[in-house]
Design a protein around this motif. Structure first.
Motif, PDB file in Angstrom:
ATOM      1  N   LYS A  88       0.826  -1.205   0.000  1.00 55.66           N
ATOM      2  CA  LYS A  88       0.000   0.000   0.000  1.00 55.66           C
ATOM      3  C   LYS A  88       0.862   1.259   0.000  1.00 55.66           C
ATOM      4  N   ASN A  89       0.327   2.300  -0.581  1.00 58.65           N
ATOM      5  CA  ASN A  89       1.011   3.586  -0.645  1.00 58.65           C
ATOM      6  C   ASN A  89       1.015   4.233   0.749  1.00 58.65           C
ATOM      7  N   GLN A  90       2.201   4.509   1.259  1.00 57.44           N
ATOM      8  CA  GLN A  90       2.321   5.071   2.608  1.00 57.44           C
ATOM      9  C   GLN A  90       2.499   6.593   2.566  1.00 57.44           C
ATOM     10  N   ALA A  91       1.833   7.273   1.647  1.00 54.64           N
ATOM     11  CA  ALA A  91       1.957   8.732   1.523  1.00 54.64           C
ATOM     12  C   ALA A  91       1.394   9.422   2.765  1.00 54.64           C
ATOM     13  N   GLU A  92       1.984  10.552   3.111  1.00 51.13           N
ATOM     14  CA  GLU A  92       1.538  11.301   4.289  1.00 51.13           C
ATOM     15  C   GLU A  92       0.227  12.013   3.972  1.00 51.13           C
ATOM     16  N   LEU A  93      -0.781  11.811   4.806  1.00 50.32           N
ATOM     17  CA  LEU A  93      -2.114  12.363   4.566  1.00 50.32           C
ATOM     18  C   LEU A  93      -2.335  13.634   5.371  1.00 50.32           C
ATOM     19  N   ASN A  94      -3.240  14.458   4.894  1.00 48.45           N
ATOM     20  CA  ASN A  94      -3.615  15.691   5.591  1.00 48.45           C
ATOM     21  C   ASN A  94      -4.680  15.345   6.632  1.00 48.45           C
ATOM     22  N   LYS A  95      -4.305  15.359   7.888  1.00 45.74           N
ATOM     23  CA  LYS A  95      -5.197  14.949   8.974  1.00 45.74           C
ATOM     24  C   LYS A  95      -6.341  15.937   9.230  1.00 45.74           C
ATOM     25  N   ASP A  96      -6.273  17.105   8.604  1.00 45.03           N
ATOM     26  CA  ASP A  96      -7.335  18.101   8.773  1.00 45.03           C
ATOM     27  C   ASP A  96      -8.320  18.117   7.608  1.00 45.03           C
ATOM     28  N   LEU A  97      -8.067  17.289   6.619  1.00 48.37           N
ATOM     29  CA  LEU A  97      -8.891  17.327   5.398  1.00 48.37           C
ATOM     30  C   LEU A  97      -9.807  16.108   5.307  1.00 48.37           C
ATOM     31  N   SER A  98     -11.092  16.365   5.465  1.00 45.03           N
ATOM     32  CA  SER A  98     -12.121  15.324   5.271  1.00 45.03           C
ATOM     33  C   SER A  98     -12.975  15.753   4.083  1.00 45.03           C
ATOM     34  N   ILE A  99     -13.052  14.912   3.072  1.00 44.06           N
ATOM     35  CA  ILE A  99     -13.746  15.275   1.832  1.00 44.06           C
ATOM     36  C   ILE A  99     -15.090  14.558   1.734  1.00 44.06           C
ATOM     37  N   GLY A 100     -16.137  15.327   1.447  1.00 42.26           N
ATOM     38  CA  GLY A 100     -17.461  14.771   1.188  1.00 42.26           C
ATOM     39  C   GLY A 100     -17.761  14.839  -0.299  1.00 42.26           C
ATOM     40  N   ILE A 101     -18.338  13.769  -0.851  1.00 44.28           N
ATOM     41  CA  ILE A 101     -18.649  13.703  -2.281  1.00 44.28           C
ATOM     42  C   ILE A 101     -20.127  13.388  -2.455  1.00 44.28           C
ATOM     43  N   ASP A 102     -20.814  14.243  -3.191  1.00 42.39           N
ATOM     44  CA  ASP A 102     -22.227  14.029  -3.482  1.00 42.39           C
ATOM     45  C   ASP A 102     -22.385  13.820  -4.986  1.00 42.39           C
ATOM     46  N   LEU A 103     -22.806  12.620  -5.393  1.00 41.34           N
ATOM     47  CA  LEU A 103     -22.988  12.305  -6.809  1.00 41.34           C
ATOM     48  C   LEU A 103     -24.306  12.887  -7.313  1.00 41.34           C
ATOM     49  N   GLY A 104     -24.328  13.285  -8.572  1.00 40.09           N
ATOM     50  CA  GLY A 104     -25.534  13.874  -9.133  1.00 40.09           C
ATOM     51  C   GLY A 104     -25.685  13.593 -10.611  1.00 40.09           C
ATOM     52  N   VAL A 105     -26.785  14.087 -11.175  1.00 37.85           N
ATOM     53  CA  VAL A 105     -27.085  13.892 -12.596  1.00 37.85           C
ATOM     54  C   VAL A 105     -26.639  15.106 -13.412  1.00 37.85           C
ATOM     55  N   LYS A 106     -26.880  16.317 -12.881  1.00 36.23           N
ATOM     56  CA  LYS A 106     -26.468  17.528 -13.592  1.00 36.23           C
ATOM     57  C   LYS A 106     -24.949  17.574 -13.744  1.00 36.23           C
ATOM     58  N   ASP A 107     -24.234  17.378 -12.644  1.00 35.91           N
ATOM     59  CA  ASP A 107     -22.775  17.217 -12.634  1.00 35.91           C
ATOM     60  C   ASP A 107     -22.468  15.835 -12.068  1.00 35.91           C
ATOM     61  N   LEU A 108     -21.300  15.304 -12.435  1.00 35.43           N
ATOM     62  CA  LEU A 108     -20.956  13.968 -11.945  1.00 35.43           C
ATOM     63  C   LEU A 108     -20.881  13.948 -10.424  1.00 35.43           C
ATOM     64  N   ALA A 109     -20.218  14.942  -9.837  1.00 33.32           N
ATOM     65  CA  ALA A 109     -20.074  14.966  -8.379  1.00 33.32           C
ATOM     66  C   ALA A 109     -19.751  16.369  -7.896  1.00 33.32           C
ATOM     67  N   ALA A 110     -20.280  16.689  -6.713  1.00 30.57           N
ATOM     68  CA  ALA A 110     -19.905  17.921  -6.003  1.00 30.57           C
ATOM     69  C   ALA A 110     -18.962  17.503  -4.887  1.00 30.57           C
ATOM     70  N   VAL A 111     -17.779  18.102  -4.848  1.00 30.45           N
ATOM     71  CA  VAL A 111     -16.749  17.754  -3.866  1.00 30.45           C
ATOM     72  C   VAL A 111     -16.592  18.917  -2.904  1.00 30.45           C
ATOM     73  N   SER A 112     -16.630  18.621  -1.615  1.00 26.81           N
ATOM     74  CA  SER A 112     -16.652  19.677  -0.589  1.00 26.81           C
ATOM     75  C   SER A 112     -15.428  20.581  -0.639  1.00 26.81           C
ATOM     76  N   TYR A 113     -14.277  20.056  -1.015  1.00 33.17           N
ATOM     77  CA  TYR A 113     -13.030  20.822  -0.978  1.00 33.17           C
ATOM     78  C   TYR A 113     -12.769  21.566  -2.290  1.00 33.17           C
ATOM     79  N   MET A 114     -13.550  21.283  -3.328  1.00 29.82           N
ATOM     80  CA  MET A 114     -13.343  21.906  -4.637  1.00 29.82           C
ATOM     81  C   MET A 114     -14.399  22.981  -4.888  1.00 29.82           C
ATOM     82  N   ASP A 115     -13.960  24.088  -5.487  1.00 30.40           N
ATOM     83  CA  ASP A 115     -14.881  25.188  -5.781  1.00 30.40           C
ATOM     84  C   ASP A 115     -15.877  24.803  -6.882  1.00 30.40           C
ATOM     85  N   LYS A 116     -15.366  24.108  -7.904  1.00 32.89           N
ATOM     86  CA  LYS A 116     -16.222  23.707  -9.023  1.00 32.89           C
ATOM     87  C   LYS A 116     -16.540  22.219  -8.939  1.00 32.89           C
TER      88      LYS A 116
END
Length: 376
Positions: free
Chosen positions: A169-197
């Motif tokens: 497994k990849n042992q890359a260092e993760l950002n412990k303050d970053l939790s990402i929520g993803i909401d799938l949809g029909v108009k757009d593929l997904a809305a991501v909490s950390y992304m503006d678009k």
């Protein structure tokens, strides 16, 4: 963790003929076993892959009329019984539908490759009975101690070899303050909490719309040709019909590749943010497909494939992957104050909170709530 690699094969004409025969043998053995399984089950017996394999070797393989079975690897028929047993196991667990017979026209052309015979050397890969086949890939082939479930397949245009291999497994260092929520949809593929678009819907792109328009015209043309060549209750398949069907199949293949590539790029970009966890909803995709107005759009978005890719990419990078209950009201909760808006309907695309006055896109609001989700 087992990762998979898919490489394109460049077989000679004789090798390609053997590959087609291998696909036919795999389909024949699977269908024979399925018919026998159903027959024994109706007689009150308890069928198993071992009893069917023994009967197949004693009755079919020893029959001189089936000497063509020996032209290909014996592991192909052995694996066909394993595949059928897996199909029944998944059916009884409620993970898949009842096993069906494989038809020459619609079933996927593929066959099992003996894992210990797969050897890479000088730009060629050895496949049992087929020989040393040239291959083309952008991957660096790792030093393989063992190939997991190698399969050779044909997608209507090219031959491919797919296999799995063990990788740490990849042992890359993760950002412990970053939790990402993803909401799938029909108009757009997904809305991501950390992304503006939001991640765009690839089916709305000019290239895909042009391909779908071309596909629609060809399907109509094919239908007219079938009607013109109808004789009584039978349809006569002419050479022009065969050519049209091949063209239509290649367009379907191109559309599938575009959509899969888009999902791979989207999921890879999310993982590159190195969050410590990713939160998504547990969608009832099969239930959503029952809506006749949205079924086609949902199928084109490939929600299940998006979730599957997120799962294994998170696992490989040691990212916690959480799927919240499908009844969690992520769209109805205010991402600012937490107030629940019971009157929110599906047609309401903008969320307006009556308590704090927050006005935000509905899907973006849901992704922010998922990102803040606290597991029990």
């Amino acid at each position: 963790m087992i990762k998979s690699i898919k490489i394109r094969l460049l077989p000679a004409k004789e090798q390609e003929l053997l590959m087609y025969k291998s696909c036919g043998v795999a389909r024949f053995a699977y269908n024979w076993a399925l018919a026998k399984w159903e027959e024994q089950y109706k007689q009150g017996l308890k069928p198993s892959k071992y009893s069917l394999k023994k009967e197949f070797n004693n009755t079919i393989k020893k029959n001189p009329n089936y000497s063509w079975l020996y032209e290909v690897s014996g592991q192909i028929t052995v694996q066909a019984f394993e595949d059928l047993n897996t199909a029944y196991t998944n059916f009884f667990k409620g993970l898949s539908k009842y096993p069906r017979f494989k038809t020459k026209k619609s079933s996927r052309k593929s066959f099992y490759v003996r894992y210990d015979a797969v050897k890479f050397k000088d730009g060629k890969v050895n496949i049992e009975k087929v020989g040393k086949v040239k291959y083309k890939t952008n991957y660096d082939i790792p030093n393989l101690d063992k190939c997991h479930n190698p399969r050779c397949s044909f997608d209507g245009k090219y031959w491919y070899l797919t296999f799995g291999y063990e990788e740490s497994k990849n042992q890359a260092e993760l950002n412990k303050d970053l939790s990402i929520g993803i909401d799938l949809g029909v108009k757009d593929l997904a809305a991501v909490s950390y992304m503006d678009k939001p991640i765009k819907n690839i089916n709305k792109s000019k290239k895909v719309r042009k391909l779908k328009k071309k596909l629609k015209g060809l399907q109509r043309k094919l239908s007219r040709k079938y009607e013109a060549n109808k004789q009584g209750n039978k349809f006569v398949k002419t050479n022009n019909i065969i050519k049209l069907e091949k063209t239509i199949k290649l367009i379907h293949r191109k559309l599938a590749n575009i959509r899969n590539n888009h999902i791979h790029q989207a999921t890879a970009n999310i993982v590159k943010l190195k969050p410590y966890r990713v939160v998504m909803e547990d969608l009832n995709v099969s239930g959503m497909m029952k809506n006749k107005h949205l079924a086609e759009k949902i199928a084109e978005q490939k929600f299940y494939e998006f979730i599957r890719q997120m799962k294994y990419k998170c696992e490989f990078n040691n990212i916690e992957f959480i799927q919240v209950d499908r009844f969690y009201p992520s769209s109805k909760l205010c991402s600012c104050c937490g107030e629940k808006k019971e009157s929110l309907k599906l047609k309401d695309r903008i969320f307006t909170c009556e308590s704090c006055g927050l006005t935000i896109d509905r899907d973006k609001n849901a992704s922010l709530n998922l990102g803040k989700y606290k597991s029990a």
